[in-house]
Motif scaffolding. Sequence first.
Motif, PDB file in Angstrom:
ATOM      1  N   GLY A  80      39.191 -18.384   5.311  1.00 27.30           N
ATOM      2  CA  GLY A  80      40.511 -18.623   4.744  1.00 27.30           C
ATOM      3  C   GLY A  80      40.862 -17.519   3.763  1.00 27.30           C
ATOM      4  O   GLY A  80      40.034 -16.683   3.395  1.00 27.30           O
ATOM      5  N   ASP A  81      42.117 -17.517   3.321  1.00 28.89           N
ATOM      6  CA  ASP A  81      42.608 -16.421   2.478  1.00 28.89           C
ATOM      7  C   ASP A  81      42.025 -16.431   1.068  1.00 28.89           C
ATOM      8  O   ASP A  81      41.605 -15.398   0.556  1.00 28.89           O
ATOM      9  CB  ASP A  81      44.134 -16.470   2.391  1.00 28.89           C
ATOM     10  N   GLU A  82      42.004 -17.582   0.432  1.00 22.49           N
ATOM     11  CA  GLU A  82      41.538 -17.637  -0.952  1.00 22.49           C
ATOM     12  C   GLU A  82      40.052 -17.294  -1.100  1.00 22.49           C
ATOM     13  O   GLU A  82      39.701 -16.463  -1.938  1.00 22.49           O
ATOM     14  CB  GLU A  82      41.841 -19.013  -1.560  1.00 22.49           C
ATOM     15  N   PRO A  83      39.147 -17.883  -0.298  1.00 21.09           N
ATOM     16  CA  PRO A  83      37.737 -17.489  -0.417  1.00 21.09           C
ATOM     17  C   PRO A  83      37.493 -16.018  -0.047  1.00 21.09           C
ATOM     18  O   PRO A  83      36.629 -15.373  -0.627  1.00 21.09           O
ATOM     19  CB  PRO A  83      37.016 -18.418   0.562  1.00 21.09           C
ATOM     20  N   THR A  84      38.293 -15.487   0.882  1.00 20.66           N
ATOM     21  CA  THR A  84      38.166 -14.069   1.236  1.00 20.66           C
ATOM     22  C   THR A  84      38.540 -13.200   0.050  1.00 20.66           C
ATOM     23  O   THR A  84      37.825 -12.249  -0.290  1.00 20.66           O
ATOM     24  CB  THR A  84      39.051 -13.738   2.452  1.00 20.66           C
ATOM     25  N   ASP A  85      39.657 -13.534  -0.609  1.00 22.23           N
ATOM     26  CA  ASP A  85      40.087 -12.771  -1.787  1.00 22.23           C
ATOM     27  C   ASP A  85      39.069 -12.888  -2.923  1.00 22.23           C
ATOM     28  O   ASP A  85      38.824 -11.924  -3.645  1.00 22.23           O
ATOM     29  CB  ASP A  85      41.461 -13.243  -2.263  1.00 22.23           C
ATOM     30  N   GLN A  86      38.469 -14.063  -3.068  1.00 20.69           N
ATOM     31  CA  GLN A  86      37.452 -14.246  -4.106  1.00 20.69           C
ATOM     32  C   GLN A  86      36.216 -13.395  -3.825  1.00 20.69           C
ATOM     33  O   GLN A  86      35.634 -12.821  -4.743  1.00 20.69           O
ATOM     34  CB  GLN A  86      37.061 -15.717  -4.212  1.00 20.69           C
TER      35      GLN A  86
END
Length: 105
Positions: free
Chosen positions: A15-21
């Motif tokens: 997902g986008d948020e865990p990838t950005d994290q």
Amino acid sequence: MSQYETMYILRSDLGDEPTDQAIEKYQSILRDQGAEDLETQHRGKRRLAYEIGKHREGVYIQMNYSAPGTAVAVLERAMRLNDDVIRYLTIKPEPEAVAPEVVEA
């Protein structure tokens, strides 16, 4: 300090948020180790050339930076211990060769 390029592949189901994290985590590790000129390129989700641990797709991230050699070891250790990273590779690009000047006699 030497120039390095690290390419790593994250699981595509994050997902986008865990990838950005994850991207921010590895950037902060490099900054804490004294890296400079940090450039990160999010290459997006792509199909892998072959299946890696039952994964057929991955999110490709590329980082170019200047850092001491010890920073690379710390970064790669963090990636090795994280199950979200499918593969990683760090290279030290060769300096561009300067064409010799033509001398006229």
